[in-house]
Design a protein around this motif. Structure first.
Motif, PDB file in Angstrom:
ATOM      1  N   VAL A  21       0.831  -1.200   0.000  1.00  0.00           N
ATOM      2  CA  VAL A  21       0.000   0.000   0.000  1.00  0.00           C
ATOM      3  C   VAL A  21       0.868   1.254   0.000  1.00  0.00           C
ATOM      4  O   VAL A  21       0.517   2.288  -0.587  1.00  0.00           O
ATOM      5  CB  VAL A  21      -0.954  -0.014   1.222  1.00  0.00           C
ATOM      6  N   ILE A  22       2.035   1.167   0.635  1.00  0.00           N
ATOM      7  CA  ILE A  22       2.921   2.339   0.701  1.00  0.00           C
ATOM      8  C   ILE A  22       3.732   2.493  -0.575  1.00  0.00           C
ATOM      9  O   ILE A  22       3.820   3.573  -1.156  1.00  0.00           O
ATOM     10  CB  ILE A  22       3.865   2.224   1.923  1.00  0.00           C
ATOM     11  N   PHE A  23       4.326   1.380  -1.031  1.00  0.00           N
ATOM     12  CA  PHE A  23       5.299   1.479  -2.108  1.00  0.00           C
ATOM     13  C   PHE A  23       4.672   1.408  -3.499  1.00  0.00           C
ATOM     14  O   PHE A  23       5.168   2.045  -4.426  1.00  0.00           O
ATOM     15  CB  PHE A  23       6.346   0.365  -1.974  1.00  0.00           C
ATOM     16  N   VAL A  24       3.623   0.620  -3.665  1.00  0.00           N
ATOM     17  CA  VAL A  24       3.074   0.430  -5.010  1.00  0.00           C
ATOM     18  C   VAL A  24       2.596   1.744  -5.628  1.00  0.00           C
ATOM     19  O   VAL A  24       2.914   2.029  -6.790  1.00  0.00           O
ATOM     20  CB  VAL A  24       1.953  -0.630  -4.987  1.00  0.00           C
ATOM     21  N   PRO A  25       1.815   2.593  -4.904  1.00  0.00           N
ATOM     22  CA  PRO A  25       1.413   3.859  -5.537  1.00  0.00           C
ATOM     23  C   PRO A  25       2.610   4.723  -5.943  1.00  0.00           C
ATOM     24  O   PRO A  25       2.601   5.319  -7.033  1.00  0.00           O
ATOM     25  CB  PRO A  25       0.571   4.541  -4.448  1.00  0.00           C
ATOM     26  N   LEU A  26       3.638   4.783  -5.059  1.00  0.00           N
ATOM     27  CA  LEU A  26       4.801   5.607  -5.387  1.00  0.00           C
ATOM     28  C   LEU A  26       5.510   5.086  -6.624  1.00  0.00           C
ATOM     29  O   LEU A  26       5.800   5.838  -7.564  1.00  0.00           O
ATOM     30  CB  LEU A  26       5.759   5.615  -4.188  1.00  0.00           C
ATOM     31  N   VAL A  27       5.782   3.799  -6.635  1.00  0.00           N
ATOM     32  CA  VAL A  27       6.488   3.220  -7.773  1.00  0.00           C
ATOM     33  C   VAL A  27       5.632   3.311  -9.029  1.00  0.00           C
ATOM     34  O   VAL A  27       6.147   3.575 -10.127  1.00  0.00           O
ATOM     35  CB  VAL A  27       6.862   1.751  -7.465  1.00  0.00           C
ATOM     36  N   THR A  28       4.316   3.124  -8.877  1.00  0.00           N
ATOM     37  CA  THR A  28       3.425   3.200 -10.039  1.00  0.00           C
ATOM     38  C   THR A  28       3.462   4.585 -10.677  1.00  0.00           C
ATOM     39  O   THR A  28       3.546   4.716 -11.906  1.00  0.00           O
ATOM     40  CB  THR A  28       1.987   2.851  -9.622  1.00  0.00           C
ATOM     41  N   VAL A  29       3.414   5.619  -9.830  1.00  0.00           N
ATOM     42  CA  VAL A  29       3.470   6.989 -10.362  1.00  0.00           C
ATOM     43  C   VAL A  29       4.782   7.233 -11.095  1.00  0.00           C
ATOM     44  O   VAL A  29       4.813   7.804 -12.196  1.00  0.00           O
ATOM     45  CB  VAL A  29       3.278   8.006  -9.219  1.00  0.00           C
ATOM     46  N   ALA A 292      13.641   2.746  -5.793  1.00  0.00           N
ATOM     47  CA  ALA A 292      12.491   2.440  -4.942  1.00  0.00           C
ATOM     48  C   ALA A 292      12.151   0.954  -5.006  1.00  0.00           C
ATOM     49  O   ALA A 292      11.854   0.316  -3.990  1.00  0.00           O
ATOM     50  CB  ALA A 292      11.289   3.285  -5.368  1.00  0.00           C
ATOM     51  N   VAL A 293      12.191   0.394  -6.205  1.00  0.00           N
ATOM     52  CA  VAL A 293      11.904  -1.038  -6.351  1.00  0.00           C
ATOM     53  C   VAL A 293      12.965  -1.867  -5.625  1.00  0.00           C
ATOM     54  O   VAL A 293      12.638  -2.834  -4.918  1.00  0.00           O
ATOM     55  CB  VAL A 293      11.826  -1.410  -7.844  1.00  0.00           C
ATOM     56  N   MET A 294      14.233  -1.502  -5.799  1.00  0.00           N
ATOM     57  CA  MET A 294      15.298  -2.245  -5.133  1.00  0.00           C
ATOM     58  C   MET A 294      15.184  -2.129  -3.615  1.00  0.00           C
ATOM     59  O   MET A 294      15.402  -3.100  -2.882  1.00  0.00           O
ATOM     60  CB  MET A 294      16.666  -1.727  -5.606  1.00  0.00           C
ATOM     61  N   PHE A 295      14.833  -0.924  -3.133  1.00  0.00           N
ATOM     62  CA  PHE A 295      14.658  -0.747  -1.694  1.00  0.00           C
ATOM     63  C   PHE A 295      13.501  -1.589  -1.178  1.00  0.00           C
ATOM     64  O   PHE A 295      13.569  -2.151  -0.078  1.00  0.00           O
ATOM     65  CB  PHE A 295      14.415   0.732  -1.384  1.00  0.00           C
ATOM     66  N   LEU A 296      12.438  -1.673  -1.976  1.00  0.00           N
ATOM     67  CA  LEU A 296      11.296  -2.501  -1.583  1.00  0.00           C
ATOM     68  C   LEU A 296      11.723  -3.955  -1.419  1.00  0.00           C
ATOM     69  O   LEU A 296      11.402  -4.602  -0.415  1.00  0.00           O
ATOM     70  CB  LEU A 296      10.185  -2.383  -2.631  1.00  0.00           C
ATOM     71  N   PHE A 297      12.475  -4.480  -2.392  1.00  0.00           N
ATOM     72  CA  PHE A 297      12.935  -5.867  -2.301  1.00  0.00           C
ATOM     73  C   PHE A 297      13.873  -6.056  -1.116  1.00  0.00           C
ATOM     74  O   PHE A 297      13.806  -7.066  -0.402  1.00  0.00           O
ATOM     75  CB  PHE A 297      13.630  -6.282  -3.597  1.00  0.00           C
ATOM     76  N   LEU A 298      14.765  -5.072  -0.887  1.00  0.00           N
ATOM     77  CA  LEU A 298      15.690  -5.177   0.232  1.00  0.00           C
ATOM     78  C   LEU A 298      14.945  -5.134   1.558  1.00  0.00           C
ATOM     79  O   LEU A 298      15.240  -5.919   2.485  1.00  0.00           O
ATOM     80  CB  LEU A 298      16.712  -4.028   0.156  1.00  0.00           C
ATOM     81  N   PHE A 299      13.947  -4.256   1.647  1.00  0.00           N
ATOM     82  CA  PHE A 299      13.172  -4.138   2.881  1.00  0.00           C
ATOM     83  C   PHE A 299      12.402  -5.431   3.166  1.00  0.00           C
ATOM     84  O   PHE A 299      12.381  -5.934   4.284  1.00  0.00           O
ATOM     85  CB  PHE A 299      12.212  -2.950   2.758  1.00  0.00           C
ATOM     86  N   VAL A 300      11.766  -5.959   2.121  1.00  0.00           N
ATOM     87  CA  VAL A 300      11.023  -7.209   2.291  1.00  0.00           C
ATOM     88  C   VAL A 300      11.964  -8.341   2.678  1.00  0.00           C
ATOM     89  O   VAL A 300      11.647  -9.169   3.534  1.00  0.00           O
ATOM     90  CB  VAL A 300      10.252  -7.542   0.992  1.00  0.00           C
TER      91      VAL A 300
END
Length: 581
Positions: A21-29, A292-300
């Motif tokens: 919910v946090i990352f998808v809208p940002l990355v999508t934009v 942002a995508v790489m940070f998302l994967f690293l965070f997960v």
């Protein structure tokens, strides 16, 4: 829905949902902005090149139109054309003068059309070609041009639309030509495709870009190696652009169709060179999107390693416990202090529960063993008094041979009874004991009943509870045999499978008597512990059912029913894994 709900309610699902919910809208934009910017650049480049192609194609069509007017006027107004329509033999001098006149006229007029390579007139009656070229490069070049025009006339004359320009692919190059006809005379213009491409070659289409002339079916007449190597499809939309190519070597395809001929101008622009023209901020946006995508994967990954995996191990261990695996333990891997405390407490608690369960289980087993021995002791003395009575009767009639056979049968019978303290015996021994019992009863009731016992060789080693078959046979003799009508008793053994494919042993005890009375069947369908304890009847059946329940729990069954007109049937079905659960 019930299967999905536990997953939706899990901590893992809620965690990933919150992250998405946090990352998808940002990355999508960011991604949409990136694609939008790329599309804008593509459209700008495509529009610019398409305008250039339209402008140049307009110039070409205008020049071709001027040539068309010249050809039309010459055919209509030049009297020498008329002299070319008749055979040369009719007036050779006049014919030659007409040829010379036409040659000089075309040579003089060719200078007004710098785009052209040649004008020509062809008399089909005389198979004679008059050719005027611009600055031919030697005799060989002139002869090559003459040969190509003659081949073209031989193939195309009489089959094409005389109002259009066409592409001709020759042995020495590709050309545009236009034919017009007046009687038996053809007049035409001849242009090298290389001369048409000179202005376009000066346009910057990128290091690997190119401008190409194609036929109306999108076949290129230049740059064949580039198009085949890059896998480019030269089809293009009228108002926009197409993208074609293999892998990273993609190209923007823009084209413009000629209004005067069956050919197109097509521009191939490498997409990678277009994207290099993106603004600096757009590149920053792309970098941010990627970061942002790489940070998302690293965070997960980190949260999965630190938080979710320890919880998953606890859940897996609990599921194993729920399924009865009490050896499940949590590994003491390096992790957070809180999870170390949870794991240590969990392992200690499971160890204590395991020890307690073992003690309770052993106590239950001891109780079952004692109960089984008690049930078997109930069976052992059941036949004793009747056996003594049979021997007494035989001694009274002094039938010594039957006394000997009876004594032998009784010895085998009691030998089996005395060794039946074990919980299981081979099926072959149980069937032999049952046959021996039936023979004793046959001696007791001569000519009253016959018997048959099946002994499948492949099933004789399968282990069964002792006296389980003999008890059913004894019950059949007790209630079905009488002195008025003969009866036949059969013991049949077979193998089947349950729904899961596990093998099961099936034993049928059948008789040809009157069958079970309805009230007996109703009572046998009830809980046999109550049915056997109300008035003392069916003790043997209750005993067998109780022993099977202790040994196999719910995996063994005894069914009672009547076959239509054939008598009573007892069906015993037990698993073939020997032991109970």
């Amino acid at each position: 829905m019930r299967r999905i709900q536990p997953y939706v309610n899990s901590l893992r699902f809620k965690f990933f949902a919150a992250v998405l919910v946090i990352f998808v809208p940002l990355v999508t934009v960011l991604v949409i902005n990136n694609f939008y910017s790329v599309d804008v650049v593509r459209n700008q480049v495509a529009q610019s090149n398409k305008n250039m192609l339209g402008l140049y194609m307009g110039q070409i069509d205008q020049r071709l139109e001027e040539v068309d007017k010249y050809l039309t006027n010459t055919l209509e107004s030049n009297l020498s054309i008329l002299d070319m329509e008749f055979p040369k033999s009719r007036d050779a001098d006049r014919y030659n003068i007409a040829k010379l006149t036409l040659f000089n006229t075309m040579r003089d007029d060719l200078g007004y059309y710098p785009t052209l390579d040649a004008f020509f007139v062809y008399s089909s009656v005389n198979r004679d070609l008059v050719l005027s070229q611009t600055s031919p490069d030697g005799l060989e070049a002139r002869e090559n041009a003459r040969d190509e025009i003659l081949k073209m006339l031989e193939k195309e004359a009489g089959t094409i639309d005389y109002s259009r320009w066409y592409v001709w692919s020759g042995a020495k190059g590709d050309y545009l030509f236009h034919l017009m006809k007046s009687g038996n005379v053809y007049m035409g213009a001849w242009i090298s495709s290389d001369k048409l491409m000179v202005p376009l070659n000066l346009i910057d289409l990128g290091e690997s870009g190119a401008a190409v002339i194609t036929t109306d079916d999108n076949k290129p007449i230049s740059h064949d190696a580039l198009i085949k190597d890059k896998g480019i499809d030269l089809k293009f939309p009228d108002e926009s652009y197409a993208i074609s190519g293999k892998g990273k070597d993609t190209y923007l395809i823009m084209g413009e169709k000629s209004q005067r001929g069956n050919f197109n101008l097509v521009a191939l622009v490498p997409e990678k060179e277009i994207l290099q023209k993106l603004p600096y901020l757009q590149r920053i946006s792309s970098i941010i999107s990627f970061a942002a995508v790489m940070f998302l994967f690293l965070f997960v990954f980190m949260m999965r390693r630190i938080f979710l995996n320890p919880i998953k191990r606890i859940v897996v261990a609990m599921r194993k416990l729920r399924d009865g695996n009490w050896d499940s333990r949590l590994d003491q891997k390096p992790k957070s202090t809180e999870f170390q405390i949870v794991n240590e407490t969990f392992n200690r608690m499971i160890a204590e529960i395991h020890d307690l369960k073992i003690n309770v289980y052993e106590e239950k087993l001891n109780h079952q063993r004692a109960e089984l021995k008690h049930l078997q002791l109930q069976i052992n003395p059941h036949f004793f008094l009747n056996s003594l009575n049979i021997i007494y009767n035989l001694a009274t009639v002094k039938d010594f041979s039957l006394i000997q056979e009876m004594a032998k049968c009784l010895v085998s019978y009691f030998r089996f009874m005395f060794r039946s303290n074990s919980y299981f015996v081979p099926l072959g021994d149980e069937l032999s004991h049952t046959s021996n019992y039936l023979r004793i009863q046959q001696l007791r009731f001569p000519e009253v009943f016959q018997y048959r016992v099946d002994k499948p060789v492949n099933l004789l080693e399968q282990e069964v509870p002792p006296l389980i078959v003999q008890t059913m046979v004894e019950n059949t003799i007790k209630y079905a045999v009488n002195m008025d009508e003969p009866i036949q008793i059969a013991v049949e053994v077979s193998q089947t499978e349950d729904a899961a494919g596990n093998p099961r042993l099936v034993i049928h005890v059948k008789d040809t008597g009157p069958g079970f009375p309805d009230e007996v069947l109703d009572r046998l369908a009830l809980d046999l512990e109550q049915a056997g304890s109300e008035n003392g009847e069916q003790i043997g059946i209750w005993n067998a059912r109780r022993r099977l329940r202790l040994l196999y729990q719910e995996r063994a069954t005894i069914d009672f029913y009547n076959e239509n007109g054939l008598g009573a049937v007892v069906r015993i079905e037990i698993p073939m894994d020997r032991k109970a659960g």
